[in-house]
Design an enzyme around this catalytic site. Structure first.
Site, PDB file in Angstrom:
ATOM      1  N   ASN A  12       0.897  -1.214   0.026  1.00 39.36           N
ATOM      2  CA  ASN A  12       0.026   0.104   0.125  1.00 39.36           C
ATOM      3  C   ASN A  12       1.089   1.330   0.066  1.00 39.36           C
ATOM      4  O   ASN A  12       0.401   2.338   0.284  1.00 39.36           O
ATOM      5  CB  ASN A  12      -0.745   0.010   1.219  1.00 39.36           C
ATOM      6  CG  ASN A  12      -1.768  -1.371   1.485  1.00 39.36           C
ATOM      7  OD1 ASN A  12      -2.412  -1.667   0.394  1.00 39.36           O
ATOM      8  ND2 ASN A  12      -1.883  -1.704   2.654  1.00 39.36           N
TER       9      ASN A  12
ATOM     10  N   HIS B 193     -14.015  -2.391   6.439  1.00 33.76           N
ATOM     11  CA  HIS B 193     -12.851  -3.208   6.937  1.00 33.76           C
ATOM     12  C   HIS B 193     -13.157  -3.781   8.322  1.00 33.76           C
ATOM     13  O   HIS B 193     -13.840  -3.556   9.024  1.00 33.76           O
ATOM     14  CB  HIS B 193     -11.733  -2.131   7.109  1.00 33.76           C
ATOM     15  CG  HIS B 193     -10.483  -2.706   7.306  1.00 33.76           C
ATOM     16  ND1 HIS B 193      -9.852  -2.821   8.735  1.00 33.76           N
ATOM     17  CD2 HIS B 193      -9.607  -3.292   6.659  1.00 33.76           C
ATOM     18  CE1 HIS B 193      -8.706  -3.164   8.655  1.00 33.76           C
ATOM     19  NE2 HIS B 193      -8.375  -3.532   7.187  1.00 33.76           N
TER      20      HIS B 193
ATOM     21  N   GLU C 186     -15.947   3.037   3.533  1.00 36.02           N
ATOM     22  CA  GLU C 186     -14.472   3.365   3.004  1.00 36.02           C
ATOM     23  C   GLU C 186     -14.862   4.599   1.944  1.00 36.02           C
ATOM     24  O   GLU C 186     -15.667   4.347   1.178  1.00 36.02           O
ATOM     25  CB  GLU C 186     -13.858   2.185   2.802  1.00 36.02           C
ATOM     26  CG  GLU C 186     -13.610   1.256   3.849  1.00 36.02           C
ATOM     27  CD  GLU C 186     -12.744   0.049   3.438  1.00 36.02           C
ATOM     28  OE1 GLU C 186     -12.154   0.192   2.536  1.00 36.02           O
ATOM     29  OE2 GLU C 186     -13.111  -1.037   4.087  1.00 36.02           O
TER      30      GLU C 186
ATOM     31  N   SER D 181     -10.741  -1.373   0.069  1.00 36.87           N
ATOM     32  CA  SER D 181      -9.532  -1.875   0.070  1.00 36.87           C
ATOM     33  C   SER D 181      -9.215  -2.912  -0.781  1.00 36.87           C
ATOM     34  O   SER D 181      -7.981  -3.401  -1.143  1.00 36.87           O
ATOM     35  CB  SER D 181      -9.142  -2.071   1.635  1.00 36.87           C
ATOM     36  OG  SER D 181      -9.966  -3.282   1.998  1.00 36.87           O
TER      37      SER D 181
ATOM     38  N   ASP E 173     -13.532   5.994   6.476  1.00 37.23           N
ATOM     39  CA  ASP E 173     -12.309   5.465   6.333  1.00 37.23           C
ATOM     40  C   ASP E 173     -11.554   5.652   4.868  1.00 37.23           C
ATOM     41  O   ASP E 173     -11.908   5.144   4.005  1.00 37.23           O
ATOM     42  CB  ASP E 173     -12.489   4.058   6.702  1.00 37.23           C
ATOM     43  CG  ASP E 173     -11.319   3.155   7.021  1.00 37.23           C
ATOM     44  OD1 ASP E 173     -10.078   3.775   6.442  1.00 37.23           O
ATOM     45  OD2 ASP E 173     -11.248   2.218   7.595  1.00 37.23           O
TER      46      ASP E 173
ATOM     47  N   HIS F 279      -6.976   4.113   2.014  1.00 39.88           N
ATOM     48  CA  HIS F 279      -6.668   3.716   0.740  1.00 39.88           C
ATOM     49  C   HIS F 279      -6.511   4.996  -0.229  1.00 39.88           C
ATOM     50  O   HIS F 279      -6.125   5.146  -1.274  1.00 39.88           O
ATOM     51  CB  HIS F 279      -7.143   2.706   0.123  1.00 39.88           C
ATOM     52  CG  HIS F 279      -6.696   1.321   0.917  1.00 39.88           C
ATOM     53  ND1 HIS F 279      -5.504   0.877   0.840  1.00 39.88           N
ATOM     54  CD2 HIS F 279      -7.363   0.807   1.898  1.00 39.88           C
ATOM     55  CE1 HIS F 279      -5.572  -0.239   1.542  1.00 39.88           C
ATOM     56  NE2 HIS F 279      -6.700  -0.171   2.370  1.00 39.88           N
TER      57      HIS F 279
ATOM     58  N   LYS G 284       0.077   3.795   4.821  1.00 43.90           N
ATOM     59  CA  LYS G 284      -0.149   3.425   3.365  1.00 43.90           C
ATOM     60  C   LYS G 284       0.631   4.493   2.308  1.00 43.90           C
ATOM     61  O   LYS G 284       1.718   4.417   2.283  1.00 43.90           O
ATOM     62  CB  LYS G 284      -1.794   3.301   3.004  1.00 43.90           C
ATOM     63  CG  LYS G 284      -2.313   2.040   4.142  1.00 43.90           C
ATOM     64  CD  LYS G 284      -3.699   1.763   3.858  1.00 43.90           C
ATOM     65  CE  LYS G 284      -4.317   1.086   5.242  1.00 43.90           C
ATOM     66  NZ  LYS G 284      -3.513  -0.226   5.345  1.00 43.90           N
TER      67      LYS G 284
HETATM   68  C1  LIG Z   1      -9.692   0.434   5.117  1.00 42.69           C
HETATM   69  C2  LIG Z   1      -8.910  -0.135   6.097  1.00 42.69           C
HETATM   70  N1  LIG Z   1      -9.217   0.539   7.249  1.00 42.69           N
HETATM   71  C3  LIG Z   1      -8.289   0.565   8.338  1.00 42.69           C
HETATM   72  C4  LIG Z   1      -7.152  -0.278   7.940  1.00 42.69           C
HETATM   73  C5  LIG Z   1      -5.998  -0.275   9.183  1.00 42.69           C
HETATM   74  O1  LIG Z   1      -5.251   0.618   9.133  1.00 42.69           O
HETATM   75  P1  LIG Z   1      -3.695   0.150   9.927  1.00 42.69           P
HETATM   76  O2  LIG Z   1      -2.783  -0.724   9.047  1.00 42.69           O
HETATM   77  O3  LIG Z   1      -2.994   1.572  10.159  1.00 42.69           O
HETATM   78  O4  LIG Z   1      -3.875  -0.454  11.077  1.00 42.69           O
HETATM   79  C6  LIG Z   1      -6.862  -0.796   6.949  1.00 42.69           C
HETATM   80  C7  LIG Z   1      -5.722  -1.759   6.587  1.00 42.69           C
HETATM   81  O5  LIG Z   1      -5.317  -2.691   6.265  1.00 42.69           O
HETATM   82  C8  LIG Z   1      -7.696  -0.663   5.867  1.00 42.69           C
HETATM   83  O6  LIG Z   1      -7.637  -1.242   4.737  1.00 42.69           O
END
Ligand SMILES: Cc1ncc(COP(=O)(O)O)c(C=O)c1O
Length: 381
Positions: A36, A123, A169, A173, A198, A201, A231
């Site tokens: 990422n 997520h 999101e 992702s 969220d 990405h 990321k």
């Molecule tokens: C949409 C989404 N939210 C939250 C996270 C979690 O973030 P972090 O990797 O900083 O724990 C991810 C990571 O995989 C994600 O893809």
């Protein structure tokens, strides 16, 4: 002697292996079509130099305590103030990871008489936060704006008294498509609720100057945004943008914020520099844009798939074992591509998740798509 209780775990692992759902850690190797690190910042000399400079200035590696005790370092506060100005949020809180931030948010802010409505593809960290929340929860089909509103109306009609929370999101992702943010912000406002976006990405890649796809909505007063820093920003942690009152509430009530050592001040120093780089180095985003246009054409012509329009391109396979075999062929030929299987994605939708980053060039994209087309043929059922 090994405890007889170990047998249960071995049986579960054997079951996962039978269904081609067993996971194991593997080293980083091959050309990066999986990380990422979209803007190639993780190894950028400027980021490394900023962290070295912070070490020289005496910024410690460890915070030494939680934020509410001795662990509140001036670098955390400087980062939060700069991030609030950058994203246009009233306040920002810095967490050690996006996962921790989502768990803290959803387990703390929605109250007992509230409703959380979330997208079916949200997520795992949001789901875990919701499962520790006292609020009611409803899941709606992916991207279905009307279903969000219908769930809220249904809850109100059944006597729901509190506020609705919509969780999505901005860039999904595992699918690379976008959430319908303006329509959802409008629904949240109309029903006296909140929209939580969220941006994991999208941060650094999309929106004005890399501010994410909810950029401009932060100042609405009912929109919360999560910008992860591991990321496109190339470091680690997460910046949660929210109204000041809710930030104060989190500082008083969010258990994973209160009862946890603060994130490394050195990482906070790195994130400060990454935000400056968003402003000073817009050419990274332009280069990625050009790369995405090129990759999109290669996906279309070599693999016959419709480009997702983002740096995340799923190549749907369906069957877990076949997805694993194709990924293995790619890895054997020097392309780091991973198979994504349930429960990360819904049953029957195993896929290769290809990410396009500034860690590759156009020649490598062409070579990868050509090899992938052949690998898919070689593994035809
Ligand atoms: C949409 C989404 N939210 C939250 C996270 C979690 O973030 P972090 O990797 O900083 O724990 C991810 C990571 O995989 C994600 O893809």
């Amino acid at each position: 002697m090994i405890s007889p209780a170990i047998g249960r775990y071995e049986a579960t692992l054997a079951g996962l292996r039978r269904k081609s759902r067993l996971r194991a850690l593997m080293p980083q190797q091959g050309i990066d079509f999986t990380s990422n690190d979209y803007l190639g910042l993780a190894c950028a000399p400027r980021l490394a130099a900023a962290i070295s400079a912070a070490i020289e200035e005496g910024v410690p590696a460890g915070a030494g305590g939680s934020r509410l005790l001795r662990g509140n370092h001036w670098v955390h506060e400087a980062l939060e103030a700069e991030a609030a100005a950058f994203f246009g949020a009233e306040r920002v809180l810095y967490f050690g990871s996006g996962f921790a931030a989502n768990v803290a948010l959803f387990s703390t802010l929605p109250q007992r008489d509230d409703l959380i409505v979330h997208d079916a593809l949200i997520h795992a960290s949001v789901r875990d936060g919701i499962s520790s929340s006292k609020a009611a929860a409803a899941v709606v089909p992916h991207g279905d704006v009307e279903a969000f509103e219908a769930a809220i109306r249904h809850w109100r009609a059944a006597g729901g008294k509190g506020s609705p929370w919509i969780a999505v999101e901005s860039l999904y992702s595992m699918d690379g498509d976008r959430g319908p943010l303006p329509a959802l912000a409008e629904i949240a406002a109309r029903h006296g609720g909140f929209l939580v976006v969220d941006e994991a990405h999208a941060t650094g890649v999309f929106g004005r100057g890399g501010r994410g796809l909810a950029s401009g909505l932060e100042s609405c007063g009912n929109v919360l945004t999560l910008h992860t820093c591991g990321k496109a920003l190339g470091v680690s942690g997460a910046l949660l943008g929210l109204p000041a009152v809710l930030a104060d509430y989190m500082v008083n009530r969010a258990r994973s914020f209160i009862y946890s050592t603060a994130p490394s001040p050195l990482m906070a120093a790195g994130v400060r520099e990454a935000l400056r780089m968003m402003e000073d180095e817009p050419e990274r985003r332009s280069r990625l844009d050009a790369m995405l246009a090129f990759a999109g054409e290669e996906f279309r012509s070599k693999l016959g798939i419709t480009p997702s329009g983002s740096q995340i391109q799923p190549v749907m396979i369906g069957d877990n074992a076949r997805a694993l075999r194709i990924a293995q062929r790619m890895q054997d030929d020097g392309f780091d591509i991973r198979a994504i299987r349930p429960p990360t994605v819904p049953d029957g939708t195993a896929r290769l998740r290809i990410s396009i980053t500034l860690n590759v060039d156009e020649g490598q994209i062409t070579a990868m798509t050509e090899r992938l087309a052949a690998a898919i043929e070689e593994e035809r059922p």
